[in-house]
Design a protein around this motif. Structure first.
Motif, PDB file in Angstrom:
ATOM      1  N   ASN A   1       4.291  -9.891  -1.091  1.00 52.04           N
ATOM      2  CA  ASN A   1       4.402  -8.261  -0.977  1.00 52.04           C
ATOM      3  C   ASN A   1       5.612  -7.762  -0.591  1.00 52.04           C
ATOM      4  O   ASN A   1       5.766  -6.344  -1.168  1.00 52.04           O
ATOM      5  N   ASP A  34      -4.324  -5.593   0.070  1.00 53.81           N
ATOM      6  CA  ASP A  34      -3.571  -5.841   1.342  1.00 53.81           C
ATOM      7  C   ASP A  34      -4.016  -5.917   2.581  1.00 53.81           C
ATOM      8  O   ASP A  34      -4.614  -5.637   2.707  1.00 53.81           O
ATOM      9  N   GLU A  75      -0.284 -10.160 -10.202  1.00 50.70           N
ATOM     10  CA  GLU A  75      -0.505 -10.863  -9.191  1.00 50.70           C
ATOM     11  C   GLU A  75      -1.968 -10.277  -9.608  1.00 50.70           C
ATOM     12  O   GLU A  75      -2.657 -10.931  -7.901  1.00 50.70           O
TER      13      GLU A  75
END
Length: 68
Positions: free
Chosen positions: A24, A68, A42
């Motif tokens: 990330n 995330d 992703e």
């Protein structure tokens, strides 16, 4: 004598968690258009099937972004 422990293990993380954090960070540092291409890769695609009476029902196809 004990072997040195990787810092990600000492921090209580799995290698997969550590690897995802690093990926990330790298993706967020990219400039366009490379950033958009990396974020598009992703995406995760998977199928979910429920089981009833020992048989799988029709699978549901999902396409989600990793959170995330």
């Amino acid at each position: 004598m004990s072997a040195p422990m990787p810092f990600w293990r000492a921090a209580g993380m799995t290698y997969i968690t550590y690897s995802n954090i690093c990926a990330n960070l790298v993706r967020n540092c990219l400039k366009e258009p490379h950033k958009a291409e990396a974020l598009n890769r992703e995406k995760v695609h998977f199928a979910i099937s429920t089981w009833k009476d020992g048989k799988a029902e029709k699978p549901v196809i999902r396409s989600d972004l990793a959170e995330d």
